[in-house]
Design an enzyme around this catalytic site. Structure first.
Site, PDB file in Angstrom:
ATOM      1  N   HIS A  25       0.729  -1.170  -0.022  1.00  0.00           N
ATOM      2  CA  HIS A  25       0.093   0.088   0.095  1.00  0.00           C
ATOM      3  C   HIS A  25       0.753   1.466   0.007  1.00  0.00           C
ATOM      4  O   HIS A  25       0.321   2.156   0.017  1.00  0.00           O
ATOM      5  CB  HIS A  25      -0.909  -0.018   1.187  1.00  0.00           C
ATOM      6  CG  HIS A  25      -1.902  -1.152   1.087  1.00  0.00           C
ATOM      7  ND1 HIS A  25      -2.059  -2.322   1.486  1.00  0.00           N
ATOM      8  CD2 HIS A  25      -3.285  -1.142   0.428  1.00  0.00           C
ATOM      9  CE1 HIS A  25      -3.087  -2.913   1.364  1.00  0.00           C
ATOM     10  NE2 HIS A  25      -3.637  -2.404   0.669  1.00  0.00           N
ATOM     11  N   HIS A  32      -2.429  -5.910  -5.983  1.00  0.00           N
ATOM     12  CA  HIS A  32      -2.696  -7.060  -5.190  1.00  0.00           C
ATOM     13  C   HIS A  32      -3.973  -7.468  -5.117  1.00  0.00           C
ATOM     14  O   HIS A  32      -4.992  -6.774  -5.701  1.00  0.00           O
ATOM     15  CB  HIS A  32      -2.094  -6.890  -3.891  1.00  0.00           C
ATOM     16  CG  HIS A  32      -2.785  -5.729  -3.262  1.00  0.00           C
ATOM     17  ND1 HIS A  32      -2.307  -4.443  -3.417  1.00  0.00           N
ATOM     18  CD2 HIS A  32      -3.713  -5.612  -2.321  1.00  0.00           C
ATOM     19  CE1 HIS A  32      -3.162  -3.392  -2.823  1.00  0.00           C
ATOM     20  NE2 HIS A  32      -3.773  -4.210  -1.955  1.00  0.00           N
ATOM     21  N   CYS A  67     -14.337  -5.703   3.540  1.00  0.00           N
ATOM     22  CA  CYS A  67     -13.541  -5.748   2.309  1.00  0.00           C
ATOM     23  C   CYS A  67     -12.162  -6.145   2.921  1.00  0.00           C
ATOM     24  O   CYS A  67     -11.916  -5.674   4.162  1.00  0.00           O
ATOM     25  CB  CYS A  67     -13.280  -4.732   1.480  1.00  0.00           C
ATOM     26  SG  CYS A  67     -13.126  -3.102   2.507  1.00  0.00           S
ATOM     27  N   HIS A  69      -8.181  -8.585   2.015  1.00  0.00           N
ATOM     28  CA  HIS A  69      -7.316  -9.345   1.120  1.00  0.00           C
ATOM     29  C   HIS A  69      -7.179 -10.585   1.576  1.00  0.00           C
ATOM     30  O   HIS A  69      -6.867 -11.175   2.669  1.00  0.00           O
ATOM     31  CB  HIS A  69      -5.809  -8.743   1.166  1.00  0.00           C
ATOM     32  CG  HIS A  69      -5.755  -7.264   1.119  1.00  0.00           C
ATOM     33  ND1 HIS A  69      -5.934  -6.514   2.241  1.00  0.00           N
ATOM     34  CD2 HIS A  69      -5.553  -6.457   0.059  1.00  0.00           C
ATOM     35  CE1 HIS A  69      -5.809  -5.263   1.754  1.00  0.00           C
ATOM     36  NE2 HIS A  69      -5.881  -4.972   0.650  1.00  0.00           N
ATOM     37  N   GLU A  87     -14.895  -9.623  10.745  1.00  0.00           N
ATOM     38  CA  GLU A  87     -15.303  -8.016  10.503  1.00  0.00           C
ATOM     39  C   GLU A  87     -16.738  -7.785  11.016  1.00  0.00           C
ATOM     40  O   GLU A  87     -17.027  -6.735  11.757  1.00  0.00           O
ATOM     41  CB  GLU A  87     -14.944  -7.544   9.153  1.00  0.00           C
ATOM     42  CG  GLU A  87     -14.952  -5.965   9.364  1.00  0.00           C
ATOM     43  CD  GLU A  87     -14.398  -5.399   7.882  1.00  0.00           C
ATOM     44  OE1 GLU A  87     -15.000  -4.431   7.475  1.00  0.00           O
ATOM     45  OE2 GLU A  87     -13.550  -5.835   7.463  1.00  0.00           O
ATOM     46  N   TYR A 102      -8.322  -1.150  -9.837  1.00  0.00           N
ATOM     47  CA  TYR A 102      -8.608   0.034  -9.412  1.00  0.00           C
ATOM     48  C   TYR A 102      -7.297   0.811  -8.632  1.00  0.00           C
ATOM     49  O   TYR A 102      -6.489  -0.108  -8.021  1.00  0.00           O
ATOM     50  CB  TYR A 102      -9.966   0.684  -8.715  1.00  0.00           C
ATOM     51  CG  TYR A 102      -9.520   0.510  -7.498  1.00  0.00           C
ATOM     52  CD1 TYR A 102      -9.266   1.460  -6.136  1.00  0.00           C
ATOM     53  CD2 TYR A 102     -10.092  -0.895  -6.840  1.00  0.00           C
ATOM     54  CE1 TYR A 102      -9.311   0.927  -5.080  1.00  0.00           C
ATOM     55  CE2 TYR A 102     -10.084  -1.099  -5.412  1.00  0.00           C
ATOM     56  CZ  TYR A 102      -9.778  -0.214  -4.743  1.00  0.00           C
ATOM     57  OH  TYR A 102      -9.583  -0.414  -3.247  1.00  0.00           O
ATOM     58  N   GLU A 112      -4.176   2.460  -2.930  1.00  0.00           N
ATOM     59  CA  GLU A 112      -4.645   1.139  -3.089  1.00  0.00           C
ATOM     60  C   GLU A 112      -4.649   0.934  -4.786  1.00  0.00           C
ATOM     61  O   GLU A 112      -4.656   1.904  -5.401  1.00  0.00           O
ATOM     62  CB  GLU A 112      -6.346   1.047  -2.868  1.00  0.00           C
ATOM     63  CG  GLU A 112      -6.556   1.036  -1.351  1.00  0.00           C
ATOM     64  CD  GLU A 112      -6.394  -0.340  -0.944  1.00  0.00           C
ATOM     65  OE1 GLU A 112      -5.607  -1.146  -1.670  1.00  0.00           O
ATOM     66  OE2 GLU A 112      -7.010  -0.618   0.198  1.00  0.00           O
ATOM     67  N   GLU A 114      -5.522  -2.398  -6.340  1.00  0.00           N
ATOM     68  CA  GLU A 114      -6.123  -3.453  -6.159  1.00  0.00           C
ATOM     69  C   GLU A 114      -6.885  -4.168  -7.431  1.00  0.00           C
ATOM     70  O   GLU A 114      -7.333  -3.740  -8.387  1.00  0.00           O
ATOM     71  CB  GLU A 114      -7.168  -3.792  -5.098  1.00  0.00           C
ATOM     72  CG  GLU A 114      -6.669  -3.153  -3.800  1.00  0.00           C
ATOM     73  CD  GLU A 114      -7.505  -3.382  -2.662  1.00  0.00           C
ATOM     74  OE1 GLU A 114      -7.026  -3.598  -1.353  1.00  0.00           O
ATOM     75  OE2 GLU A 114      -8.542  -3.217  -2.791  1.00  0.00           O
ATOM     76  N   TRP A 159     -13.484   2.099  -4.123  1.00  0.00           N
ATOM     77  CA  TRP A 159     -14.088   0.915  -4.642  1.00  0.00           C
ATOM     78  C   TRP A 159     -15.411   0.634  -4.528  1.00  0.00           C
ATOM     79  O   TRP A 159     -16.022  -0.086  -5.477  1.00  0.00           O
ATOM     80  CB  TRP A 159     -13.057  -0.087  -3.874  1.00  0.00           C
ATOM     81  CG  TRP A 159     -13.470  -0.460  -2.485  1.00  0.00           C
ATOM     82  CD1 TRP A 159     -14.597  -1.102  -1.717  1.00  0.00           C
ATOM     83  CD2 TRP A 159     -12.634   0.148  -1.391  1.00  0.00           C
ATOM     84  NE1 TRP A 159     -14.150  -0.753  -0.485  1.00  0.00           N
ATOM     85  CE2 TRP A 159     -13.177  -0.168  -0.123  1.00  0.00           C
ATOM     86  CE3 TRP A 159     -11.355   1.148  -1.371  1.00  0.00           C
ATOM     87  CZ2 TRP A 159     -12.800   0.424   1.081  1.00  0.00           C
ATOM     88  CZ3 TRP A 159     -11.131   1.573  -0.289  1.00  0.00           C
ATOM     89  CH2 TRP A 159     -11.567   1.216   0.983  1.00  0.00           C
TER      90      TRP A 159
END
Length: 173
Positions: A25, A32, A67, A69, A87, A102, A112, A114, A159
């Site tokens: 980042h 990624h 959201c 990874h 979460e 994006y 970002e 991603e 996003w």
């Protein structure tokens, strides 16, 4: 505590190797793998969260339910299920509907970049969500949400707005 290793990818989503999450980042950002989960209830509402202001990026903005990874060596769909539980505190059957690439800068240090896999799911139970992740959670009528995104786009994550534009609202049944 060990550093979290996420997955560097090329534009075709082929894994190139692990990278420490924060290193991915640092501006300009390394491409990624990521995922975004959109949760709907039977009343046709979407679950949105106000990201915690202490998050390292895009804190204080409204976004989708969850959201994150996948970790290096972790399968994408199982990572999405794991993170939804961590979460939001619940499980839901998730379906991947599309992906997109994006890039968005947060500040002069964090960015970002991603390849974001978008998942949708249904849930009608209580929300025992994690206060370390979000400052607020709410169910929002999809038409009202779209009107607010159009009126106040600066209050939503990059996003989230892209996924909305690409058809996530079709799942507001």
């Amino acid at each position: 505590m060990a550093e979290e290793q996420i997955i560097l990818v090329d534009e075709e989503d082929r894994a190139l190797g692990p990278i420490e999450k924060m290193a991915a980042h640092v501006r300009p950002g390394r491409l990624h793998r990521a995922f975004s989960i959109f949760i709907f209830n039977s009343q046709g509402q979407m679950l949105v969260q106000l990201r915690g202001r202490k998050k390292y990026h895009f804190g204080g903005l409204w976004t989708n339910a969850c959201c994150s990874h996948p970790r290096w060596g972790e399968e994408l769909k199982s990572a999405a299920g794991r993170r939804l539980g961590e979460e939001c505190g619940f499980a839901a059957e998730l379906e991947e509907i599309f992906s997109f690439i994006y890039q968005a800068d947060w500040n002069d240090q964090i960015s970002e970049h991603e390849l974001d896999h978008v998942f949708v799911g249904k849930y009608d139970g209580k929300l025992p969500v994690n206060p370390d992740e979000a400052e607020d959670w709410r169910w929002v009528d999809c038409h009202q949400l779209m009107a607010d995104v159009n009126k106040h786009p600066e209050q939503y994550t990059p996003w989230f707005k892209i996924a909305i534009d690409r058809g996530v609202l079709a799942y507001c049944r």
